[in-house]
Scaffold this active site. Structure first.
Site, PDB file in Angstrom:
ATOM      1  N   LEU A 151       0.745  -1.068  -0.135  1.00  0.00           N
ATOM      2  CA  LEU A 151      -0.138   0.148  -0.120  1.00  0.00           C
ATOM      3  C   LEU A 151       0.852   1.205   0.063  1.00  0.00           C
ATOM      4  CD1 LEU A 151      -2.684  -1.067   2.527  1.00  0.00           C
ATOM      5  CD2 LEU A 151      -2.871  -0.972   0.044  1.00  0.00           C
ATOM      6  N   GLY A 171       3.838   0.493   5.000  1.00  0.00           N
ATOM      7  CA  GLY A 171       5.241   0.761   5.391  1.00  0.00           C
ATOM      8  C   GLY A 171       5.274   1.608   6.692  1.00  0.00           C
ATOM      9  N   ASP A 175       8.022   9.927   7.757  1.00  0.00           N
ATOM     10  CA  ASP A 175       9.171  10.647   7.142  1.00  0.00           C
ATOM     11  C   ASP A 175       8.771  12.171   6.897  1.00  0.00           C
ATOM     12  OD1 ASP A 175       7.367  10.255   5.322  1.00  0.00           O
ATOM     13  OD2 ASP A 175       8.608   9.785   3.764  1.00  0.00           O
ATOM     14  N   ASN A 177       6.861  13.363   4.641  1.00  0.00           N
ATOM     15  CA  ASN A 177       6.796  13.588   3.174  1.00  0.00           C
ATOM     16  C   ASN A 177       8.178  13.735   2.562  1.00  0.00           C
ATOM     17  OD1 ASN A 177       4.173  13.183   2.984  1.00  0.00           O
ATOM     18  ND2 ASN A 177       3.655  15.486   3.465  1.00  0.00           N
ATOM     19  N   LYS A 209      -2.237  13.232   0.249  1.00  0.00           N
ATOM     20  CA  LYS A 209      -3.101  11.950   0.694  1.00  0.00           C
ATOM     21  C   LYS A 209      -2.334  10.786   1.489  1.00  0.00           C
ATOM     22  CE  LYS A 209      -6.729  12.335  -2.987  1.00  0.00           C
ATOM     23  NZ  LYS A 209      -6.187  13.320  -4.061  1.00  0.00           N
ATOM     24  N   VAL A 210      -1.209  11.437   1.849  1.00  0.00           N
ATOM     25  CA  VAL A 210      -0.134  10.325   2.514  1.00  0.00           C
ATOM     26  C   VAL A 210      -0.669  10.573   3.968  1.00  0.00           C
ATOM     27  CG1 VAL A 210       2.329   9.887   2.914  1.00  0.00           C
ATOM     28  CG2 VAL A 210       1.820  11.142   0.852  1.00  0.00           C
TER      29      VAL A 210
HETATM   30  N1  SAH Z   1       7.052   8.333   1.894  1.00  0.00           N
HETATM   31  C1  SAH Z   1       6.474   7.315   2.399  1.00  0.00           C
HETATM   32  C2  SAH Z   1       5.311   7.480   3.298  1.00  0.00           C
HETATM   33  C3  SAH Z   1       5.115   6.946   4.632  1.00  0.00           C
HETATM   34  S1  SAH Z   1       3.330   6.951   5.139  1.00  0.00           S
HETATM   35  C4  SAH Z   1       6.216   6.148   1.582  1.00  0.00           C
HETATM   36  O1  SAH Z   1       6.860   6.110   0.308  1.00  0.00           O
HETATM   37  O2  SAH Z   1       5.438   5.305   1.732  1.00  0.00           O
HETATM   38  C5  SAH Z   1       3.352   5.324   5.892  1.00  0.00           C
HETATM   39  C6  SAH Z   1       2.702   4.221   5.042  1.00  0.00           C
HETATM   40  O3  SAH Z   1       1.299   4.354   5.065  1.00  0.00           O
HETATM   41  C7  SAH Z   1       3.092   4.185   3.702  1.00  0.00           C
HETATM   42  O4  SAH Z   1       4.325   3.714   3.653  1.00  0.00           O
HETATM   43  C8  SAH Z   1       2.037   3.522   2.945  1.00  0.00           C
HETATM   44  O5  SAH Z   1       2.274   1.994   3.216  1.00  0.00           O
HETATM   45  C9  SAH Z   1       0.820   3.711   3.799  1.00  0.00           C
HETATM   46  N2  SAH Z   1      -0.161   4.985   3.256  1.00  0.00           N
HETATM   47  C10 SAH Z   1      -0.159   6.180   3.549  1.00  0.00           C
HETATM   48  N3  SAH Z   1      -0.813   6.797   2.594  1.00  0.00           N
HETATM   49  C11 SAH Z   1      -1.326   5.690   1.773  1.00  0.00           C
HETATM   50  C12 SAH Z   1      -2.454   5.856   0.831  1.00  0.00           C
HETATM   51  N4  SAH Z   1      -3.040   7.002   0.367  1.00  0.00           N
HETATM   52  N5  SAH Z   1      -2.709   4.757   0.011  1.00  0.00           N
HETATM   53  C13 SAH Z   1      -1.939   3.664   0.434  1.00  0.00           C
HETATM   54  N6  SAH Z   1      -1.221   3.676   1.519  1.00  0.00           N
HETATM   55  C14 SAH Z   1      -0.790   4.647   2.420  1.00  0.00           C
END
Ligand code: SAH
Length: 257
Positions: A151, A171, A175, A177, A209-210
């Site tokens: 994901l 994950g 971090d 972003n 959307k992270v």
């Molecule tokens: N820069 C990192 C962000 C970590 S956020 C990256 O490359 O993944 C923590 C974790 O949450 C991510 O690694 C991912 O597995 C999940 N995640 C966060 N937002 C998401 C989204 N919109 N869709 C799917 N998985 C997401």
């Protein structure tokens, strides 16, 4: 409306729209629906362990400690502890693996006595590599890597539902972003599939959307335990500060959970 009243109204609206991420306790309660009163503890634990075995498979990938500051590792430990507590209280717990625990993560996690946690498998950094770990736990996925889905917000694919015959990876990294594409690239290197949550289909977000690891976990747990409804899951878990007000209206009418 007088200018003063307008200002007051604006202030009130702003206050209502503050960032109200769920506290850890609130998150834990979301999936809490166990009816185990009167069952002896040993039996209760056995039932829980069996349910975990049958649950949807999720791996939290903790192999990013070298990219995190100590303060971020502490935040990550808090998040995974919340994931565990939430799972422990769930009626339909997930089948959970904490993978690639490095020394720094282990030193902090050990304080939570995670080695005694129920219904969870853990792997240290010097343990099996990813594909052998999958083979050991889920041999059915070894031949079918398309069904292993990392994901990641950076993927162009979108999951539409959560399936029993798919294996999901989240994950475990805080971090802020900094490392865009980190887990997308990891998925590509591992030769497995990747997909983002379908947030854009249901909501407009003001920011990226992270999401945080524990929020992604909570969304999956909500979808599985409470209701197979993405919009409801997103509105229940994603911090309010991220959501556009027009979408929030839906939230106000919804029953409290
Ligand atoms: N820069 C990192 C962000 C970590 S956020 C990256 O490359 O993944 C923590 C974790 O949450 C991510 O690694 C991912 O597995 C999940 N995640 C966060 N937002 C998401 C989204 N919109 N869709 C799917 N998985 C997401």
């Amino acid at each position: 409306m007088k200018e003063k009243e307008k200002k007051k109204e604006k202030k009130k609206k702003k206050e209502m729209n503050q960032d109200t991420p769920k506290t850890e306790k609130e998150l834990e309660k979301i999936t809490m629906n166990q009816n185990t009163i009167g069952i002896p503890r040993k039996e209760r634990n056995e039932i829980f362990a069996q349910k975990c075995k049958e649950g949807v498979k999720v791996i939290i990938d903790l192999g990013f400690e070298d990219l995190m500051r100590d303060i971020d590792i502490t935040s990550m430990i808090r998040q995974v502890t919340t994931c565990y507590s939430m799972n422990r209280k769930s009626n339909s717990p997930l089948n959970l693996i904490f993978y690639d625990i490095g020394e720094k993560v282990n030193n902090q996690l050990i304080k939570t006595t995670y080695d005694k946690w129920l219904g969870i498998t853990t792997y240290k950094h010097d343990g099996l590599d990813f594909h052998n770990m999958v083979k050991d736990n889920y041999p059915e996925f070894s031949e079918n890597k398309q069904n292993i889905i990392y994901l990641t917000a950076d993927s162009d694919n979108e999951i539409t539902e959560i399936k029993q015959d798919e294996l999901y990876i989240i994950g475990g990294i805080v971090d802020r972003n900094k490392y865009k594409g980190l887990t997308l690239n990891k998925a590509k290197e591992l030769g497995i599939n990747h997909a983002r949550l379908p947030i854009g289909e249901y909501l407009h977000l003001k920011t990226s959307k992270v999401l945080a690891t524990n929020h992604v976990f909570a969304i999956l747990a909500y979808y599985i335990n409470v209701k197979q409804d993405w919009k409801e899951a997103f509105l229940s878990i994603i911090p309010k500060r991220k959501i556009e007000e027009e979408d929030e209206e839906y939230d106000k009418d919804k029953e409290d959970i």
